[in-house]
Design a protein around this motif. Sequence first.
Motif, PDB file in Angstrom:
ATOM      1  N   LEU A  48       0.829  -1.210   0.000  1.00  0.00           N
ATOM      2  CA  LEU A  48       0.000   0.000   0.000  1.00  0.00           C
ATOM      3  C   LEU A  48       0.863   1.259   0.000  1.00  0.00           C
ATOM      4  CD1 LEU A  48      -2.825  -1.017   2.519  1.00  0.00           C
ATOM      5  CD2 LEU A  48      -2.822  -1.139   0.020  1.00  0.00           C
ATOM      6  N   GLU A  49       2.017   1.181   0.649  1.00  0.00           N
ATOM      7  CA  GLU A  49       2.896   2.354   0.720  1.00  0.00           C
ATOM      8  C   GLU A  49       3.678   2.560  -0.587  1.00  0.00           C
ATOM      9  OE1 GLU A  49       5.637   2.213   3.962  1.00  0.00           O
ATOM     10  OE2 GLU A  49       6.885   3.841   3.164  1.00  0.00           O
ATOM     11  N   MET A  50       4.198   1.476  -1.154  1.00  0.00           N
ATOM     12  CA  MET A  50       5.101   1.588  -2.304  1.00  0.00           C
ATOM     13  C   MET A  50       4.416   1.401  -3.659  1.00  0.00           C
ATOM     14  SD  MET A  50       7.866   2.304  -0.749  1.00  0.00           S
ATOM     15  CE  MET A  50       9.033   2.216  -2.122  1.00  0.00           C
ATOM     16  N   GLU A  51       3.252   0.754  -3.674  1.00  0.00           N
ATOM     17  CA  GLU A  51       2.497   0.504  -4.904  1.00  0.00           C
ATOM     18  C   GLU A  51       3.401  -0.043  -6.015  1.00  0.00           C
ATOM     19  OE1 GLU A  51      -0.109   3.593  -6.135  1.00  0.00           O
ATOM     20  OE2 GLU A  51      -0.766   4.094  -4.127  1.00  0.00           O
ATOM     21  N   PRO A  52       3.995  -1.190  -5.791  1.00  0.00           N
ATOM     22  CA  PRO A  52       4.874  -1.779  -6.816  1.00  0.00           C
ATOM     23  C   PRO A  52       4.079  -2.241  -8.041  1.00  0.00           C
ATOM     24  CG  PRO A  52       4.476  -3.342  -5.054  1.00  0.00           C
ATOM     25  CD  PRO A  52       3.856  -2.049  -4.608  1.00  0.00           C
ATOM     26  N   ASP A  53       4.787  -2.437  -9.139  1.00  0.00           N
ATOM     27  CA  ASP A  53       4.132  -2.964 -10.344  1.00  0.00           C
ATOM     28  C   ASP A  53       3.867  -4.456 -10.211  1.00  0.00           C
ATOM     29  OD1 ASP A  53       4.321  -0.478 -11.875  1.00  0.00           O
ATOM     30  OD2 ASP A  53       6.484  -0.867 -11.858  1.00  0.00           O
ATOM     31  N   ILE A  67      -1.793 -15.988   0.442  1.00  0.00           N
ATOM     32  CA  ILE A  67      -3.079 -15.930  -0.257  1.00  0.00           C
ATOM     33  C   ILE A  67      -3.958 -14.823   0.337  1.00  0.00           C
ATOM     34  CG2 ILE A  67      -5.229 -17.193  -0.655  1.00  0.00           C
ATOM     35  CD1 ILE A  67      -3.531 -19.716  -0.992  1.00  0.00           C
ATOM     36  N   GLU A  68      -3.987 -14.740   1.654  1.00  0.00           N
ATOM     37  CA  GLU A  68      -4.764 -13.669   2.284  1.00  0.00           C
ATOM     38  C   GLU A  68      -4.158 -12.304   1.959  1.00  0.00           C
ATOM     39  OE1 GLU A  68      -7.673 -13.681   3.866  1.00  0.00           O
ATOM     40  OE2 GLU A  68      -7.750 -15.769   3.252  1.00  0.00           O
ATOM     41  N   ALA A  69      -2.830 -12.237   1.953  1.00  0.00           N
ATOM     42  CA  ALA A  69      -2.173 -10.975   1.619  1.00  0.00           C
ATOM     43  C   ALA A  69      -2.487 -10.584   0.172  1.00  0.00           C
ATOM     44  CB  ALA A  69      -0.664 -11.108   1.808  1.00  0.00           C
ATOM     45  N   THR A  70      -2.501 -11.562  -0.714  1.00  0.00           N
ATOM     46  CA  THR A  70      -2.843 -11.290  -2.120  1.00  0.00           C
ATOM     47  C   THR A  70      -4.245 -10.715  -2.232  1.00  0.00           C
ATOM     48  OG1 THR A  70      -1.377 -13.015  -2.977  1.00  0.00           O
ATOM     49  CG2 THR A  70      -3.240 -12.388  -4.364  1.00  0.00           C
ATOM     50  N   LYS A  79      -4.493  -2.917  -9.922  1.00  0.00           N
ATOM     51  CA  LYS A  79      -3.590  -2.922 -11.079  1.00  0.00           C
ATOM     52  C   LYS A  79      -2.256  -3.620 -10.792  1.00  0.00           C
ATOM     53  CE  LYS A  79      -5.452   1.251 -13.251  1.00  0.00           C
ATOM     54  NZ  LYS A  79      -5.153   2.621 -13.745  1.00  0.00           N
ATOM     55  N   THR A  80      -1.942  -3.809  -9.527  1.00  0.00           N
ATOM     56  CA  THR A  80      -0.685  -4.469  -9.181  1.00  0.00           C
ATOM     57  C   THR A  80      -0.759  -5.956  -9.531  1.00  0.00           C
ATOM     58  OG1 THR A  80      -0.212  -2.939  -7.381  1.00  0.00           O
ATOM     59  CG2 THR A  80       0.843  -5.089  -7.267  1.00  0.00           C
ATOM     60  N   LYS A  81       0.270  -6.439 -10.195  1.00  0.00           N
ATOM     61  CA  LYS A  81       0.315  -7.844 -10.576  1.00  0.00           C
ATOM     62  C   LYS A  81       0.988  -8.644  -9.461  1.00  0.00           C
ATOM     63  CE  LYS A  81      -1.297  -6.711 -14.611  1.00  0.00           C
ATOM     64  NZ  LYS A  81      -2.709  -6.971 -14.958  1.00  0.00           N
ATOM     65  N   ILE A  82       0.367  -9.738  -9.069  1.00  0.00           N
ATOM     66  CA  ILE A  82       0.933 -10.573  -8.011  1.00  0.00           C
ATOM     67  C   ILE A  82       1.240 -11.953  -8.579  1.00  0.00           C
ATOM     68  CG2 ILE A  82       0.562 -11.604  -5.744  1.00  0.00           C
ATOM     69  CD1 ILE A  82      -1.219  -9.255  -5.047  1.00  0.00           C
ATOM     70  N   LEU A  83       2.471 -12.356  -8.362  1.00  0.00           N
ATOM     71  CA  LEU A  83       2.944 -13.641  -8.846  1.00  0.00           C
ATOM     72  C   LEU A  83       3.247 -14.525  -7.637  1.00  0.00           C
ATOM     73  CD1 LEU A  83       3.849 -15.238 -11.386  1.00  0.00           C
ATOM     74  CD2 LEU A  83       6.103 -14.199 -11.091  1.00  0.00           C
ATOM     75  N   ILE A  84       2.482 -15.590  -7.486  1.00  0.00           N
ATOM     76  CA  ILE A  84       2.722 -16.518  -6.378  1.00  0.00           C
ATOM     77  C   ILE A  84       3.960 -17.354  -6.702  1.00  0.00           C
ATOM     78  CG2 ILE A  84       1.829 -18.491  -5.091  1.00  0.00           C
ATOM     79  CD1 ILE A  84       0.222 -16.082  -4.438  1.00  0.00           C
ATOM     80  N   ALA A 102      -4.256 -13.486  -7.757  1.00  0.00           N
ATOM     81  CA  ALA A 102      -2.911 -13.607  -8.325  1.00  0.00           C
ATOM     82  C   ALA A 102      -2.982 -13.743  -9.842  1.00  0.00           C
ATOM     83  CB  ALA A 102      -2.201 -14.809  -7.722  1.00  0.00           C
ATOM     84  N   SER A 103      -1.980 -13.194 -10.513  1.00  0.00           N
ATOM     85  CA  SER A 103      -1.916 -13.274 -11.972  1.00  0.00           C
ATOM     86  C   SER A 103      -1.064 -14.446 -12.440  1.00  0.00           C
ATOM     87  CB  SER A 103      -1.330 -11.985 -12.545  1.00  0.00           C
ATOM     88  OG  SER A 103      -2.135 -10.880 -12.210  1.00  0.00           O
TER      89      SER A 103
END
Length: 221
Positions: A48-53, A67-70, A79-84, A102-103
């Motif tokens: 939330l602070e850094m808003e990474p891509d 999973i909960e964090a995702t 818009k943030t892409k999350i790769l498990i 997750a993407s």
Amino acid sequence: MTIRIMLADDHPVFRSGLKNIILTTDEKMEFKIVCEAHNGKIAVEMALEMEPDVIIMDINMPEMDGIEATRAIKEALPKTKILILTMYSDEAYLKEGLKAGASGYVLKRAVDTELISAIQTVLNGEAYIYPTLIPSLYNSSTEVNSDQEPEEDEDLLSPREKEVLKYIALGYTQKEISTELFISIKTVDTYKTRIMEKIGASKKSNIVRYALKHGILTDKD
């Protein structure tokens, strides 16, 4: 264009290895590690602070699992892409991860060959699934119908049975479970058989799904 990446994994040595892979790639994309988190709760706060891509997210972390964090991050930062990136090849984790938003889903054992390709794929708006796990997605519709679970509110299992189920879901062998719980391997097998009968499970993925759904696998596991 610089791609800003966050790493979320509770093992500092593994995070260091990830950084080395990402920052030394020969690909044309420029990657930058903007922050790291050693548990799921901090992962949410840092995201939330850094808003990474892109976020590289482990599943098994303290405080809050990946999973909960995702799920929490995607609600705030769609818009943030999350790769498990995980050691779990079980389809139940894959489906829960994708359901959470997750993407992509990559196994740690393939991190050196798959990670960069996976990052590029999710950045292009596509899903990346580790190749050997793809067939489980095609079977998902039939499994939903065939893997009938018991009534949600029924407390079917004893505390001891839940302990055994948790270890099975975490991938422990029967010998390892017997050591952890100070019982014989034969007793573990008896518990396993009884658990599967009670929850209507026919294979390990049923057990994992049940453990996730009923909170037997917690963020401390």
